[in-house]
Design a protein around this motif. Structure first.
Motif, PDB file in Angstrom:
ATOM      1  N   ASP B  64      11.126  -0.808  15.500  1.00 46.69           N
ATOM      2  CA  ASP B  64      11.955   0.401  16.098  1.00 46.69           C
ATOM      3  C   ASP B  64      12.296   1.445  15.074  1.00 46.69           C
ATOM      4  OD1 ASP B  64      12.931   1.888  17.825  1.00 46.69           O
ATOM      5  OD2 ASP B  64      14.860   0.721  17.985  1.00 46.69           O
ATOM      6  N   ASP B  65      12.258   1.006  13.558  1.00 46.90           N
ATOM      7  CA  ASP B  65      12.948   1.448  12.496  1.00 46.90           C
ATOM      8  C   ASP B  65      12.039   2.015  11.854  1.00 46.90           C
ATOM      9  OD1 ASP B  65      12.162  -0.834  11.721  1.00 46.90           O
ATOM     10  OD2 ASP B  65      13.771  -1.443  10.723  1.00 46.90           O
ATOM     11  N   MET B  66      10.579   2.167  12.084  1.00 45.45           N
ATOM     12  CA  MET B  66       9.350   2.772  11.253  1.00 45.45           C
ATOM     13  C   MET B  66       8.697   3.588  11.922  1.00 45.45           C
ATOM     14  SD  MET B  66       9.783   0.729   8.213  1.00 45.45           S
ATOM     15  CE  MET B  66       7.911   0.723   7.837  1.00 45.45           C
ATOM     16  N   VAL B  67       8.379   4.590  10.870  1.00 43.62           N
ATOM     17  CA  VAL B  67       7.116   5.413  11.547  1.00 43.62           C
ATOM     18  C   VAL B  67       5.953   5.453  10.297  1.00 43.62           C
ATOM     19  CG1 VAL B  67       8.487   6.863  12.967  1.00 43.62           C
ATOM     20  CG2 VAL B  67       8.295   7.567  10.622  1.00 43.62           C
ATOM     21  N   GLY B  68       4.931   6.220  10.609  1.00 38.89           N
ATOM     22  CA  GLY B  68       3.690   6.218   9.755  1.00 38.89           C
ATOM     23  C   GLY B  68       3.599   7.482   9.052  1.00 38.89           C
ATOM     24  N   ILE B  69       2.824   7.898   7.976  1.00 40.52           N
ATOM     25  CA  ILE B  69       2.491   8.978   7.861  1.00 40.52           C
ATOM     26  C   ILE B  69       1.073   8.872   7.086  1.00 40.52           C
ATOM     27  CG2 ILE B  69       4.739  10.108   7.493  1.00 40.52           C
ATOM     28  CD1 ILE B  69       3.975  10.272   4.304  1.00 40.52           C
ATOM     29  N   ARG B 166      13.635  11.954  14.068  1.00 46.15           N
ATOM     30  CA  ARG B 166      14.901  11.765  14.327  1.00 46.15           C
ATOM     31  C   ARG B 166      15.550  10.315  14.460  1.00 46.15           C
ATOM     32  NH1 ARG B 166      15.815  13.583  20.308  1.00 46.15           N
ATOM     33  NH2 ARG B 166      14.082  12.029  20.728  1.00 46.15           N
ATOM     34  N   LYS B 167      14.909   9.704  13.386  1.00 49.04           N
ATOM     35  CA  LYS B 167      15.446   8.413  12.986  1.00 49.04           C
ATOM     36  C   LYS B 167      16.893   8.261  12.359  1.00 49.04           C
ATOM     37  CE  LYS B 167      11.891   6.016  14.520  1.00 49.04           C
ATOM     38  NZ  LYS B 167      11.782   5.342  15.507  1.00 49.04           N
ATOM     39  N   LYS B 168      17.517   7.362  12.500  1.00 48.32           N
ATOM     40  CA  LYS B 168      18.859   6.995  11.829  1.00 48.32           C
ATOM     41  C   LYS B 168      18.574   5.932  10.565  1.00 48.32           C
ATOM     42  CE  LYS B 168      21.039   9.410  15.050  1.00 48.32           C
ATOM     43  NZ  LYS B 168      21.031  10.999  14.666  1.00 48.32           N
ATOM     44  N   LEU B 169      19.455   6.109   9.888  1.00 42.11           N
ATOM     45  CA  LEU B 169      19.488   5.138   8.751  1.00 42.11           C
ATOM     46  C   LEU B 169      19.931   3.761   9.475  1.00 42.11           C
ATOM     47  CD1 LEU B 169      20.908   6.458   5.223  1.00 42.11           C
ATOM     48  CD2 LEU B 169      18.547   6.326   6.095  1.00 42.11           C
ATOM     49  N   PRO B 170      19.386   2.514   9.004  1.00 42.10           N
ATOM     50  CA  PRO B 170      18.276   2.648   7.789  1.00 42.10           C
ATOM     51  C   PRO B 170      16.961   2.810   8.747  1.00 42.10           C
ATOM     52  CG  PRO B 170      18.857   0.261   8.801  1.00 42.10           C
ATOM     53  CD  PRO B 170      19.852   1.194   9.487  1.00 42.10           C
ATOM     54  N   PHE B 171      15.808   3.406   8.159  1.00 42.74           N
ATOM     55  CA  PHE B 171      14.599   3.696   8.828  1.00 42.74           C
ATOM     56  C   PHE B 171      13.408   3.711   7.415  1.00 42.74           C
ATOM     57  CE2 PHE B 171      13.165   7.906   7.868  1.00 42.74           C
ATOM     58  CZ  PHE B 171      14.311   8.532   7.406  1.00 42.74           C
ATOM     59  N   GLY B 172      12.315   3.488   8.069  1.00 46.13           N
ATOM     60  CA  GLY B 172      11.282   3.234   6.835  1.00 46.13           C
ATOM     61  C   GLY B 172      10.061   4.272   7.408  1.00 46.13           C
ATOM     62  N   ILE B 173       9.364   4.495   6.127  1.00 45.50           N
ATOM     63  CA  ILE B 173       7.988   5.272   6.454  1.00 45.50           C
ATOM     64  C   ILE B 173       7.032   4.489   5.767  1.00 45.50           C
ATOM     65  CG2 ILE B 173       6.953   7.428   6.075  1.00 45.50           C
ATOM     66  CD1 ILE B 173       9.614   8.761   5.570  1.00 45.50           C
ATOM     67  N   ALA B 174       5.982   4.184   6.290  1.00 45.78           N
ATOM     68  CA  ALA B 174       4.633   3.477   6.005  1.00 45.78           C
ATOM     69  C   ALA B 174       3.464   4.348   5.872  1.00 45.78           C
ATOM     70  CB  ALA B 174       4.546   2.391   7.025  1.00 45.78           C
ATOM     71  N   GLN B 175       2.817   3.886   4.976  1.00 44.98           N
ATOM     72  CA  GLN B 175       1.474   4.701   4.703  1.00 44.98           C
ATOM     73  C   GLN B 175       0.449   3.869   3.955  1.00 44.98           C
ATOM     74  OE1 GLN B 175       0.197   9.093   2.803  1.00 44.98           O
ATOM     75  NE2 GLN B 175       1.857   7.768   1.497  1.00 44.98           N
ATOM     76  N   ILE B 176      -0.830   4.038   4.448  1.00 38.10           N
ATOM     77  CA  ILE B 176      -1.967   3.193   3.952  1.00 38.10           C
ATOM     78  C   ILE B 176      -2.953   4.466   3.336  1.00 38.10           C
ATOM     79  CG2 ILE B 176      -4.011   2.010   4.219  1.00 38.10           C
ATOM     80  CD1 ILE B 176      -2.477   0.733   6.657  1.00 38.10           C
ATOM     81  N   GLY B 177      -3.325   4.173   1.932  1.00 36.02           N
ATOM     82  CA  GLY B 177      -4.315   5.123   1.597  1.00 36.02           C
ATOM     83  C   GLY B 177      -4.681   4.967   0.052  1.00 36.02           C
ATOM     84  N   LYS B 178      -5.749   5.495  -0.504  1.00 36.44           N
ATOM     85  CA  LYS B 178      -6.302   5.322  -1.627  1.00 36.44           C
ATOM     86  C   LYS B 178      -5.560   5.958  -2.807  1.00 36.44           C
ATOM     87  CE  LYS B 178     -10.363   3.645  -1.199  1.00 36.44           C
ATOM     88  NZ  LYS B 178     -11.782   4.253  -1.177  1.00 36.44           N
ATOM     89  N   SER B 179      -5.363   5.189  -3.966  1.00 35.36           N
ATOM     90  CA  SER B 179      -4.905   5.835  -5.123  1.00 35.36           C
ATOM     91  C   SER B 179      -5.754   5.575  -6.367  1.00 35.36           C
ATOM     92  CB  SER B 179      -3.415   5.049  -5.399  1.00 35.36           C
ATOM     93  OG  SER B 179      -2.322   5.304  -4.513  1.00 35.36           O
ATOM     94  N   PHE B 180      -5.445   5.931  -7.219  1.00 32.01           N
ATOM     95  CA  PHE B 180      -6.341   6.138  -8.510  1.00 32.01           C
ATOM     96  C   PHE B 180      -5.504   6.103  -9.584  1.00 32.01           C
ATOM     97  CE2 PHE B 180      -8.043   8.351  -5.162  1.00 32.01           C
ATOM     98  CZ  PHE B 180      -9.323   8.176  -5.240  1.00 32.01           C
TER      99      PHE B 180
END
Lengths: 456, 456
Positions: B64-69, B166-180
């Protein structure tokens, strides 16, 4: 006829909706923005995932003749010599002697700067490859390039895939991944950016069968967009004229979509002949052929390439889903996404914030998110919350009211028809699943009691 | 105890299996290979997709407390000033005066070249950022960097995500992707490469609750690996010692896996305090705070960062799944993947190539691949085909024999126990689904007739 050719929504409306609701943000906006790079927000990333997954399912999982790969972005520089990109991947660049803005020569055809009207320099060829340096020395020996297309990652793996997957002709290799082109003039939101994501297929066939497979893929890919909800009248096929054809292409069609700036390429389907495998064979000194058991001969397969853009598809799906209709509260904005693509599948909405409703509403929410991406919303009036879900394209809403506490039934509300039905909790997942799979809501699971037409 | 610390499979065995069966290929192998870049083949890409999806499901969909970008790889250069990477993301580099090989200073601690024993230069700091040039001018104004971590894409979008989700603390943001990262000495197969894929979470909490949330995520992420089949004895937690801590970190633990080269980092979990949001606030001039309704104050949240590598996880899942057991034909190699991760879920195997079996076998195959990634194989003996599927970790095989044509029943064979049951075609999908979800094969759908123990 002329009216049909006018896109119904302009780009500003979509850009604004995308920012407001968290589909797409300008990259590094905090620092004034990084030109032509875009970040996908919480809803955008889900839409993108759904597009990728629908494509992968359609071209890999459900087919016998395709496999996927995932090649790296940084490849050996010789790949780009063989592919012709180092020499030929250029645009004619011209600069205004007055304001020093730079243009692609075809954007300033009458020789005057489109911005200030100043005189332009003679065009020179500008290479669109991004270069970087690998390893701890910054000299020419370590120069590598960010791939400008995923396609070459497939060609250089042709042998490896053939050996490990034991496929027979015709067969294809699919790939999804980022590519980079240092475009002189990117623009039109996520339509043309310098960093973008591709979904490419290289389909290998026996020479002589290539025209037939070309037509097959043209139809297949056109239908993919239609089946995922793009209106047929907003799509068209356009054959490349001879002077447009890339040097390697025998024939190329674009699937075009009616974007706000006019008909523009959504996906290109090209018959590349044996250009790529022959070139890599020549540059690597390795024979990249296929042993044809029927004729007992080694042949160089021909290649049909359906090449789609993730970002472009996403933009088209957004634009095509966008709808406005007047209602008593003003204008109802709806994204009529195909359920497969909708970022959020189901919204769980207690009728009010009354604490008596919360336990059941949370229970339903916890149950449903095991199956789908689900949003829980209890802020403001139920009408406002329906509108919020309409605007992000959520196909179904489940409402829990005080009656639910008595009879263990909840209301399902349909985004498109705004019709509502009432179903027992015991058949909720099944009903939602069937509805998301396209069955009309009126067809109910056996034994479910219901009533229709509950107004908002 | 000492024995438990010895990995049971060496890297060469896994590298060879990966190439032979199409999990991982050396990138640009056709041109002699691009050092430290890897391409995922038909099975590798499916395994990778399954790892990503399992992670996304666990940290976004089911919470409930996470979204992605999904932020872009090319970001505004100021991002890397604010993050400290432009100044501090360096390794000490030294060069052998004899053979001119370059080393990270800590790899040649006694001042002599590990390769030829020659004398080394004084170490100088080498920045690990890959740089490139954006736009049609190659000067310092257009220098941009390939992101060395996905994390900063989250921090610079903090405001946008907060406003739209519109998330309230505590909440998180998740991401998957390439890094170099331009590593001086990449190595150990896909463990350390210059192009790699990350799965990162930034979890924002109220200051003062950070230690509690740190412990929560440590446990949560540890269990994720265990729940997906990694043996507990091959995992351990290691706290960073003070001198190892990054300048921003209050505290950091690694989840380590017993790789063939020894215990090494699989995932890092750091308490970053308010370092990132404060720095970006300082560099951008924008206030990156959260309004806490309870206290009526604007606060700068603290951040807990669980940062995992897709490629590293994939390597650990491969190594941990690898098993050999002697049998009458020599050695049976099995990848005991968790069903969620297995690239191919079900193999459909007609008992022989007899044309009478083919129609039913193809029909079953066509049915099943609507649900899962399925392989059809009718080449060579059934025993050989079971072995081939064992070696790529396919949990279940469905065999169609002549009896099937009479009684409409097929055999399901379990990879791990090699036990077999016979089920009616009508309950095939349901049975496979329950088995893939972890139910023992002996628990059968109601009404299914069966027999056990059919030998190979």
């Amino acid at each position: 006829m002329a009216e049909e050719m006018t896109p119904k929504v302009n780009m500003e409306t979509i850009v604004s909706l995308c920012k407001r609701r968290g589909f797409v943000f300008q990259s590094s906006e905090l620092y004034g923005g990084q030109a032509s790079c875009w970040d996908y927000g919480p809803l955008g990333v889900e839409l993108k995932r759904n597009i990728r997954d629908a494509w992968w399912r359609s071209v890999v999982q459900e087919r016998d003749d395709m496999v996927g790969i995932d090649a790296s972005i940084l490849m050996h520089p010789q790949v780009w010599e063989a592919s012709g990109h180092l020499q030929g991947f250029t645009d004619p660049l011209t600069e205004c002697k007055g304001c020093h803005r730079r243009w692609r020569a075809d954007e300033a055809k009458d020789g005057r700067c489109p911005s200030c009207g100043g005189e332009l320099t003679e065009p020179r060829m500008f290479n669109l490859l991004f270069k970087t340096f690998m390893g701890p020395v910054e000299d020419s020996a370590s120069t590598v390039y960010l791939r400008p297309e995923t396609a070459q990652g497939i060609f250089v793996n042709f042998e490896n895939v053939l050996a490990t997957s034991r496929k027979k002709l015709p067969f294809g290799i699919a790939q999804i991944g980022k590519s980079f082109r240092n475009e002189i003039t990117p623009g039109n939101f996520i339509f043309r950016s310098r960093e973008f994501e591709q979904m490419e297929i290289e389909y290998f066939v026996k020479p002589g069968t290539d025209e037939q497979w070309f037509r097959y893929w043209l139809e297949e890919r056109f239908n993919w967009y239609v089946n995922l909800g793009i209106k047929r009248q907003n799509l068209r096929l356009r054959e490349h004229m001879h002077h447009e054809l890339a040097h390697y292409a025998k024939c190329c069609y674009d699937i075009e979509y009616l974007f706000p700036m006019g008909w523009s390429e959504l996906e290109g389907i090209a018959n590349r002949g044996d250009y790529d495998l022959s070139r890599h064979s020549q540059f690597s000194g390795r024979s990249l052929t296929y042993f044809d058991e029927e004729s007992g001969q080694h042949i160089t397969p021909y290649v049909i390439e359906p090449s789609a853009g993730v970002d472009r598809s996403l933009l088209a799906f957004l634009l095509d889903a966008y709808d406005e209709e007047p209602d008593k509260e003003g204008i109802r904005v709806v994204l009529r996404f195909h359920p497969t693509l909708a970022p959020v599948k189901v919204a769980v909405l207690p009728l009010s914030r009354n604490p008596r409703l919360q336990p059941l509403a949370r229970e339903v929410y916890n149950r449903l998110r095991r199956c789908w991406l689900v949003q829980y919303d209890d802020a403001q009036s139920i009408g406002r919350r329906y509108r919020r879900q309409d605007e992000i394209g959520t196909p179904l809403a489940v409402t829990i009211d005080f009656q639910s506490l008595e009879d263990n039934q909840v209301t399902i509300r349909d985004r498109d028809t705004m019709k509502q039905i009432r179903v027992p909790l015991g058949v909720l997942e099944e009903t939602l699943e069937r509805k998301l799979a396209g069955e009309p809501l009126e067809v109910l699971p056996p034994g479910g009691s219901y009533w229709l037409g509950w107004g908002e």
